[in-house]
Write an enzyme that holds these catalytic residues in place. Structure first.
Site, PDB file in Angstrom:
ATOM      1  N   THR A   1     -58.418  10.731  -3.292  1.00 26.57           N
ATOM      2  CA  THR A   1     -57.292  10.087  -2.605  1.00 26.57           C
ATOM      3  C   THR A   1     -57.742   8.813  -1.873  1.00 26.57           C
ATOM      4  O   THR A   1     -57.662   8.744  -0.641  1.00 26.57           O
ATOM      5  CB  THR A   1     -56.655  11.061  -1.583  1.00 26.57           C
ATOM      6  OG1 THR A   1     -57.717  11.597  -0.757  1.00 26.57           O
ATOM      7  CG2 THR A   1     -55.884  12.182  -2.237  1.00 26.57           C
TER       8      THR A   1
ATOM      9  N   ASP B   1     -57.964  11.104   4.618  1.00 28.51           N
ATOM     10  CA  ASP B   1     -57.932  12.570   4.710  1.00 28.51           C
ATOM     11  C   ASP B   1     -59.355  13.118   4.612  1.00 28.51           C
ATOM     12  O   ASP B   1     -60.321  12.348   4.531  1.00 28.51           O
ATOM     13  CB  ASP B   1     -57.027  13.157   3.617  1.00 28.51           C
ATOM     14  CG  ASP B   1     -57.490  12.769   2.223  1.00 28.51           C
ATOM     15  OD1 ASP B   1     -58.657  12.340   2.067  1.00 28.51           O
ATOM     16  OD2 ASP B   1     -56.689  12.895   1.281  1.00 28.51           O
TER      17      ASP B   1
ATOM     18  N   HIS C   1     -70.397  -3.230   8.954  1.00 26.75           N
ATOM     19  CA  HIS C   1     -71.558  -4.083   8.632  1.00 26.75           C
ATOM     20  C   HIS C   1     -71.842  -5.109   9.724  1.00 26.75           C
ATOM     21  O   HIS C   1     -72.992  -5.485   9.933  1.00 26.75           O
ATOM     22  CB  HIS C   1     -71.368  -4.763   7.273  1.00 26.75           C
ATOM     23  CG  HIS C   1     -71.669  -3.852   6.124  1.00 26.75           C
ATOM     24  ND1 HIS C   1     -72.316  -4.253   4.983  1.00 26.75           N
ATOM     25  CD2 HIS C   1     -71.430  -2.529   5.954  1.00 26.75           C
ATOM     26  CE1 HIS C   1     -72.453  -3.222   4.147  1.00 26.75           C
ATOM     27  NE2 HIS C   1     -71.906  -2.163   4.719  1.00 26.75           N
ATOM     28  N   ASP C   2     -70.794  -5.599  10.430  1.00 29.48           N
ATOM     29  CA  ASP C   2     -71.089  -6.537  11.529  1.00 29.48           C
ATOM     30  C   ASP C   2     -71.779  -5.787  12.673  1.00 29.48           C
ATOM     31  O   ASP C   2     -72.808  -6.224  13.168  1.00 29.48           O
ATOM     32  CB  ASP C   2     -69.803  -7.225  12.035  1.00 29.48           C
ATOM     33  CG  ASP C   2     -70.136  -8.371  12.983  1.00 29.48           C
ATOM     34  OD1 ASP C   2     -71.139  -9.074  12.736  1.00 29.48           O
ATOM     35  OD2 ASP C   2     -69.420  -8.570  13.983  1.00 29.48           O
TER      36      ASP C   2
ATOM     37  N   ASP D   1     -70.984  -8.884  16.931  1.00 28.36           N
ATOM     38  CA  ASP D   1     -70.983 -10.250  17.476  1.00 28.36           C
ATOM     39  C   ASP D   1     -70.369 -11.270  16.528  1.00 28.36           C
ATOM     40  O   ASP D   1     -70.479 -12.475  16.752  1.00 28.36           O
ATOM     41  CB  ASP D   1     -72.421 -10.673  17.844  1.00 28.36           C
ATOM     42  CG  ASP D   1     -73.345 -10.700  16.634  1.00 28.36           C
ATOM     43  OD1 ASP D   1     -72.865 -10.432  15.498  1.00 28.36           O
ATOM     44  OD2 ASP D   1     -74.555 -10.973  16.802  1.00 28.36           O
TER      45      ASP D   1
ATOM     46  N   HIS E   1     -65.628   6.789   3.800  1.00 34.48           N
ATOM     47  CA  HIS E   1     -65.661   6.785   2.332  1.00 34.48           C
ATOM     48  C   HIS E   1     -64.531   7.621   1.745  1.00 34.48           C
ATOM     49  O   HIS E   1     -64.337   7.647   0.539  1.00 34.48           O
ATOM     50  CB  HIS E   1     -67.032   7.257   1.821  1.00 34.48           C
ATOM     51  CG  HIS E   1     -68.137   6.305   2.137  1.00 34.48           C
ATOM     52  ND1 HIS E   1     -69.462   6.650   2.132  1.00 34.48           N
ATOM     53  CD2 HIS E   1     -68.105   4.976   2.484  1.00 34.48           C
ATOM     54  CE1 HIS E   1     -70.202   5.604   2.450  1.00 34.48           C
ATOM     55  NE2 HIS E   1     -69.397   4.571   2.681  1.00 34.48           N
TER      56      HIS E   1
ATOM     57  N   ASP F   1     -63.440   9.871  -3.245  1.00 33.77           N
ATOM     58  CA  ASP F   1     -62.733  11.160  -3.342  1.00 33.77           C
ATOM     59  C   ASP F   1     -61.470  10.915  -4.158  1.00 33.77           C
ATOM     60  O   ASP F   1     -61.259   9.798  -4.647  1.00 33.77           O
ATOM     61  CB  ASP F   1     -62.471  11.790  -1.957  1.00 33.77           C
ATOM     62  CG  ASP F   1     -61.333  11.141  -1.172  1.00 33.77           C
ATOM     63  OD1 ASP F   1     -60.645  10.247  -1.721  1.00 33.77           O
ATOM     64  OD2 ASP F   1     -61.121  11.523  -0.018  1.00 33.77           O
TER      65      ASP F   1
HETATM   66  C1  HEM Z   1     -75.007   6.386   5.203  1.00 34.22           C
HETATM   67  C2  HEM Z   1     -74.386   5.290   5.507  1.00 34.22           C
HETATM   68  C3  HEM Z   1     -73.627   4.462   4.495  1.00 34.22           C
HETATM   69  C4  HEM Z   1     -73.999   4.064   3.245  1.00 34.22           C
HETATM   70  C5  HEM Z   1     -75.315   4.337   2.535  1.00 34.22           C
HETATM   71  C6  HEM Z   1     -72.892   3.326   2.691  1.00 34.22           C
HETATM   72  C7  HEM Z   1     -72.859   2.762   1.446  1.00 34.22           C
HETATM   73  C8  HEM Z   1     -71.739   2.201   0.845  1.00 34.22           C
HETATM   74  C9  HEM Z   1     -71.704   1.686  -0.482  1.00 34.22           C
HETATM   75  C10 HEM Z   1     -72.881   1.636  -1.446  1.00 34.22           C
HETATM   76  C11 HEM Z   1     -70.444   1.249  -0.713  1.00 34.22           C
HETATM   77  C12 HEM Z   1     -69.897   0.634  -2.009  1.00 34.22           C
HETATM   78  C13 HEM Z   1     -70.065  -0.861  -2.046  1.00 34.22           C
HETATM   79  C14 HEM Z   1     -69.666  -1.350  -3.420  1.00 34.22           C
HETATM   80  O1  HEM Z   1     -70.361  -1.030  -4.374  1.00 34.22           O
HETATM   81  O2  HEM Z   1     -68.602  -2.027  -3.545  1.00 34.22           O
HETATM   82  C15 HEM Z   1     -69.675   1.490   0.466  1.00 34.22           C
HETATM   83  C16 HEM Z   1     -68.346   1.216   0.599  1.00 34.22           C
HETATM   84  C17 HEM Z   1     -67.639   1.403   1.750  1.00 34.22           C
HETATM   85  N1  HEM Z   1     -68.139   1.837   2.943  1.00 34.22           N
HETATM   86 FE1  HEM Z   1     -69.980   2.608   3.267  1.00 34.22          FE
HETATM   87  N2  HEM Z   1     -71.889   3.289   3.614  1.00 34.22           N
HETATM   88  C18 HEM Z   1     -72.291   3.963   4.723  1.00 34.22           C
HETATM   89  C19 HEM Z   1     -71.586   4.111   5.888  1.00 34.22           C
HETATM   90  C20 HEM Z   1     -70.340   3.612   6.109  1.00 34.22           C
HETATM   91  C21 HEM Z   1     -69.681   3.594   7.380  1.00 34.22           C
HETATM   92  C22 HEM Z   1     -70.299   4.097   8.676  1.00 34.22           C
HETATM   93  C23 HEM Z   1     -68.443   3.021   7.186  1.00 34.22           C
HETATM   94  C24 HEM Z   1     -67.354   2.747   8.174  1.00 34.22           C
HETATM   95  C25 HEM Z   1     -67.274   3.223   9.382  1.00 34.22           C
HETATM   96  C26 HEM Z   1     -68.330   2.693   5.780  1.00 34.22           C
HETATM   97  C27 HEM Z   1     -67.222   2.168   5.189  1.00 34.22           C
HETATM   98  C28 HEM Z   1     -67.132   1.842   3.842  1.00 34.22           C
HETATM   99  C29 HEM Z   1     -65.890   1.432   3.196  1.00 34.22           C
HETATM  100  C30 HEM Z   1     -64.513   1.378   3.842  1.00 34.22           C
HETATM  101  C31 HEM Z   1     -66.219   1.135   1.882  1.00 34.22           C
HETATM  102  C32 HEM Z   1     -65.264   0.667   0.778  1.00 34.22           C
HETATM  103  C33 HEM Z   1     -65.273  -0.825   0.562  1.00 34.22           C
HETATM  104  C34 HEM Z   1     -64.312  -1.231  -0.550  1.00 34.22           C
HETATM  105  O3  HEM Z   1     -63.623  -0.368  -1.106  1.00 34.22           O
HETATM  106  O4  HEM Z   1     -64.286  -2.431  -0.851  1.00 34.22           O
HETATM  107  N3  HEM Z   1     -69.509   3.039   5.162  1.00 34.22           N
HETATM  108  N4  HEM Z   1     -70.506   2.052   1.401  1.00 34.22           N
END
Ligand code: HEM
Length: 319
Positions: free
Chosen positions: A230, A235, A84-85, A104, A210, A228
């Site tokens: 796990t 994985d 996000h940053d 940044d 994810h 998923d």
């Molecule tokens: C198509 C692009 C993406 C969309 C639409 C998206 C959307 C989301 C959403 C909706 C969540 C859940 C937030 C919540 O309800 O707590 C999430 C969680 C997460 N996203 Fe993405 N994301 C995208 C790309 C990415 C990318 C590129 C990364 C890292 C390189 C990433 C890493 C994560 C991680 C690690 C979580 C888990 C956060 C937690 O468990 O607290 N996401 N994302």
């Protein structure tokens, strides 16, 4: 090319990063076995740019780990924070004179950016990075990307993404509207990332993060559900379980954006490859794409220092 590399390579680190970005050199580092030359406040430590980062890694690595060896909620939050940053930058914006945002530190340095709807769920990890920054006196932009890479390698099977420091911090909130939404179309997502110089194949690799995630706000009645079976392991079950025709697992919450990317003609081939060939192929793809992501909006790439050798060791098998 991105940042100052567009105007030429003027240092060995610039040359290495340029090759990583072009895919001709690996984006993963293989365990360096770094030993700090002194304690944190020693002159010997202060003269080695990476020394302080080894102490930060020593503190946050156990913080990101569960007792069973998987990575925990703090690691997940740190990975998402890094994304996000960095993602608050786009090439069209930069070309129009708004070459700011990106990696940044602004997500933790601007209350306005931190408070945006799309950053819901990140406030606790933002408080943590603020605390670590106070303690160690390092740059916020670097700290956020370093923490993301430590978190990734803490997760079993997670790649050891090559890690650079020396970015310039900014308190200016990133331009709004540059983060993807879970209900965006595949076309919108692919264009949004293309504007960040990230290809459809690289987007496919990045959303594999994810594999370790949980959702809390897309459907609050299912808060804590993973993407998923796990969570906490880097994985490729995430790819397999999202393929068209795969049966939906109880207790797993699929994002519409991931389901669409698993089916789009521009992303489904790479998606299937990660599912079939597993973590070794995906880890390399993720690392290459993440190095690019972690340097968006950085205009002093030639002056960075590589500190990959202070990252914790990778867990190449699990359990
Ligand atoms: C198509 C692009 C993406 C969309 C639409 C998206 C959307 C989301 C959403 C909706 C969540 C859940 C937030 C919540 O309800 O707590 C999430 C969680 C997460 N996203 Fe993405 N994301 C995208 C790309 C990415 C990318 C590129 C990364 C890292 C390189 C990433 C890493 C994560 C991680 C690690 C979580 C888990 C956060 C937690 O468990 O607290 N996401 N994302």
């Amino acid at each position: 090319m991105i940042g100052d590399l567009k105007d030429g390579v003027t240092s060995s680190v610039g040359s290495n990063i340029s090759k990583i970005l072009q895919g001709s050199v690996t984006a993963q580092d293989h365990d360096g076995g770094y030993v700090p030359p002194g304690t944190l406040n020693d002159t010997a430590c202060k003269t080695d740019t990476c020394c302080v980062w080894s102490y930060i890694a020593a503190e946050i690595y156990p913080f990101f780990q569960e007792t069973n060896g998987t990575c925990n909620q703090w690691a997940r939050r740190a990975i998402r924070l890094g994304f996000h940053d960095a993602a608050g930058w786009s090439k069209p914006n930069a070309a129009a004179g708004n070459d700011y945002g990106g990696a940044d530190g602004s997500i933790a340095l601007s209350a306005e950016e931190a408070g945006r709807q799309e950053n819901k769920g990140l406030s606790e990890i933002i408080s943590k990075v603020q605390e670590w920054q106070q303690k160690y006196g390092v740059g916020m932009a670097d700290l956020i990307q370093f923490a993301s890479n430590v978190a990734t390698v803490t997760c079993p099977l997670g790649p050891r993404v090559r890690t650079f420091v020396g970015r310039i911090d900014s308190t200016t909130p990133a331009p709004a509207g540059l983060l993807p939404d879970v209900f965006d179309s595949a076309d919108k997502l692919i264009c949004l990332f293309a504007d960040k110089t990230i290809s459809a194949g690289q987007l496919t690799a990045l959303v594999g993060a994810h594999s370790t995630s949980q959702q809390f706000f897309v459907d609050p009645s299912k808060a804590g559900q993973p993407q998923d079976d796990t969570p906490g392991v880097f994985d490729t079950n995430f790819y397999t379980q999202h393929r068209p025709g795969a049966s939906k697992l109880d207790g797993v919450f699929q994002f519409q954006s991931d389901v669409l990317l698993a089916r789009d003609t521009r992303t489904k081939g790479r998606w299937a490859e990660f599912s079939i060939f597993g973590a070794p192929l995906w880890g390399g793809g993720y690392a290459t794409a993440y190095v690019r992501l972690s340097l968006l909006g950085v205009n002093n790439i030639n002056n960075l220092t590589e500190c990959s050798h202070v990252l914790p060791k990778a867990h190449t098998s699990f359990p």
